[in-house]
Write an enzyme that holds these catalytic residues in place. Structure first.
Site, mmCIF file in Angstrom:
data_model
loop_
_atom_site.group_PDB
_atom_site.id
_atom_site.type_symbol
_atom_site.label_atom_id
_atom_site.label_comp_id
_atom_site.label_asym_id
_atom_site.label_seq_id
_atom_site.Cartn_x
_atom_site.Cartn_y
_atom_site.Cartn_z
ATOM 1 N N SER A 252 0.845 -1.193 0.000
ATOM 2 C CA SER A 252 0.000 0.000 0.000
ATOM 3 C C SER A 252 0.878 1.239 0.000
ATOM 4 C CB SER A 252 -0.902 0.001 1.235
ATOM 5 O OG SER A 252 -0.112 0.265 2.387
ATOM 6 N N LYS A 253 0.226 2.369 0.034
ATOM 7 C CA LYS A 253 0.966 3.632 0.003
ATOM 8 C C LYS A 253 1.895 3.770 1.206
ATOM 9 C CE LYS A 253 -2.524 6.146 -2.600
ATOM 10 N NZ LYS A 253 -3.597 5.134 -2.373
ATOM 11 N N ARG A 254 1.507 3.136 2.306
ATOM 12 C CA ARG A 254 2.370 3.142 3.482
ATOM 13 C C ARG A 254 3.790 2.698 3.142
ATOM 14 N NH1 ARG A 254 -0.608 -0.700 5.583
ATOM 15 N NH2 ARG A 254 1.123 -2.076 6.067
#
Length: 482
Positions: A252-254
């Site tokens: 994910s963007k994390r």
RNA sequence: GGCCCCGUCGUCCAGUGGCCUAGGACGCCGGCCUUUCAAGCCGGAAACGCGGGUUCGAAUCCCGUCGGGGCUGCCA
């Protein structure tokens, strides 16, 4: 009958690598089997949809070379390919199911459901819908709706029962309906849920193979039962393992995962990304790592896709991009680097500047992993006010550097033909007279000429920069006191 | 918690009962080449989660166990 596959992204975010790989596997299988690849937009989540995301996704697909035969923008025999245009179709399908006794109105409000879910969890019971409205007699339910009472439509799962299906990647999967609740088909405001819209579309568009992320595996019994209730034929499913970040969690963007168009902007080549993504969960067999799209089409089979998730490895992608960049004919490299170069330099190149780049292009290409890196490598050719790197500045401030460069300037005065061979001969001769190794003697010159301790080969760099600019830079340092 | 899925080097992939002293790639380490950086070349460390079976023989088949992931919404 030939295969028909689709990718159905939701425009709730930019296209990420997971979507891209799912699209790729669908595309490859369609091409391998001579089938049809379809792009549909699953935009039933009105709260999160954004037009710019749809544009980003389509742009990303095209950039990657995953052209679709049917679908949004391209069109086709099935109408819109955008679910928001088909709400009436979904509502009609849901009402038919109600009439047939395969679905029923549910008058529970979201607030009540939420409360019951909390209670169930607290009591250690399954949190799914308990099915209470299923017991309301159809005539009574119809009357209540007639009177204006809001109702969602839920699918009546057969109970007791179980669904068994064969996943192309995972084999036979069995799910007992005790673990599948009566899910919502139509929201109380009349809009369809994903399950309804997606399944109706798969039936209407005659999708033969549904290859999608493993996150949808638990929903598959619902889709199969709904398909059957709709009178459709059940497609073959293939659930592709998810792509994980370095921590083992879904990417994910994390994790700093970038969207596909961001990779493009950073200077990745679409073929490199395709090659890399192909290797996440699949391989053409044997020890091959670098292979073409044509190879993939020839060999791809959904049944060969890996069962376990893959960790996205940026370092390997970067390496692979370098491989693809080096494999480019130099003219093609220049053409592709052009926009990145001008962007990085902050100006457009005049013809004579372009020629300078051309003279260095081959040497630059060898040491480029990302097209966006090109500008920094050749910046010294196009800017006179060099800002030396800290390391270069340190060397330039060394008193020994000034005296060395003074000698260099003197020696260079004798160079008749300002080309790299002459420069090399002259400078090597000088260093030999001074008793300096090439390693020791050339770095100060590099620092003065390029402003950095890291640059393309020095003699070529000086040749391309030209006599005047080179000497000016050398003299500026040589003239320093000390 | 429940359900489902998964388990080969740090990472990606090869391997489908004997060809495995487990192979390739990225990364890492060392060396060579060398004007820096790359590229290239050579070499190295590094894995079948664990325990039981089945079999003459198991990375490959079965069971258990442990571990990881996904799902568990009127999101998709």
């Amino acid at each position: 009958m030939s295969s028909r596959l689709r990718i159905a992204p939701s425009p709730t975010g930019a296209m990420h690598v997971g979507t891209a790989r799912t699209a790729l596997f669908n595309w490859l299988y369609a091409r391998h089997t001579g089938g049809t690849f379809i792009v549909r937009i699953d935009d039933t989540d009105e709260d999160r949809n954004e037009p710019r995301f749809e544009a980003d996704i389509l742009e990303g697909l095209r950039w990657l070379g995953l052209e679709w035969d049917e679908g949004v923008e391209t069109g086709g025999p099935h109408g819109s390919y955008r679910q928001s245009d088909r709400y009436s179709r979904y509502a009609a399908a849901a009402e038919e199911l109600v009439l047939a006794g395969k679905a029923y109105p549910c008058f529970c409000t979201p607030g009540e459901l939420e409360e019951r879910r909390r209670e169930a969890e607290a009591a250690g019971r399954p949190p799914g819908y308990d099915g209470r409205c299923r017991n309301i007699d159809p005539a009574g339910a119809a009357a209540r709706r007639e009177a204006g009472e809001a109702a969602a439509i839920r699918f009546a799962m057969s109970r007791p029962g179980q669904t068994v299906f064969t996943d192309l990647i995972r084999g036979e999967i069995t799910v007992d309906h005790d673990h599948v609740d009566d899910f919502v088909l139509l929201r109380s405001d009349g809009r369809p849920t994903y399950h309804l819209a997606s399944t109706v579309d798969d039936v209407d568009y005659e999708i033969s193979h549904v290859a999608r992320g493993e996150d949808l595996l638990p929903s598959t019994p619902r889709h199969i039962r709904l398909t059957l209730a709709l009178g459709g034929s059940v497609p073959t499913y293939a659930h592709i393992p998810l792509i994980h970040g370095p921590d083992g969690k879904r990417l994910s963007k994390r994790h700093g995962a970038r969207g596909v168009t961001e990779y493009r902007d950073a200077g990745y080549l679409p073929d490199a990304i395709i090659n890399y993504l192909s290797l996440l969960g699949w391989s053409p067999g044997g020890d091959v790592t670098v292979f073409s799209m044509a190879d993939s089409i020839a060999r791809f089979d959904l049944a060969d896709v890996q069962k376990n998730p893959a960790v996205f490895d940026q370092a390997k992608l970067d390496w692979m991009n370098g491989e693809y960049i080096r494999a480019l004919p130099v003219g093609e490299f220049m053409r592709r680097a052009h926009p990145y170069l001008e962007d990085g330099l902050g100006k457009s190149l005049r013809p004579e500047e372009w020629e300078r780049f051309e003279a260095m292009a081959g040497l630059v290409q060898e040491r480029t992993r990302l097209l966006a890196e090109v500008a920094d490598q050749v910046r010294f050719l196009f800017e006179d006010d060099l800002q030396p790197t800290p390391e270069a500045a340190k060397l330039l401030s060394d008193p020994a550097t000034a005296s060395l460069l003074a000698a260099v300037v003197t020696a260079l005065a004798d160079v008749v033909d300002w080309n790299h061979e002459q420069l090399e001969t002259t400078l090597r001769g000088l260093l030999e007279n001074l008793g300096l190794s090439a390693r020791k003697g050339l770095q100060p010159i590099r620092a003065a000429v390029t402003g950095s301790l890291v640059s393309p080969p020095l003699f070529e760099s000086m040749a391309v920069l030209g006599r005047d600019a080179t000497l000016t830079r050398l003299k500026a340092v040589a003239a320093r006191p000390g």
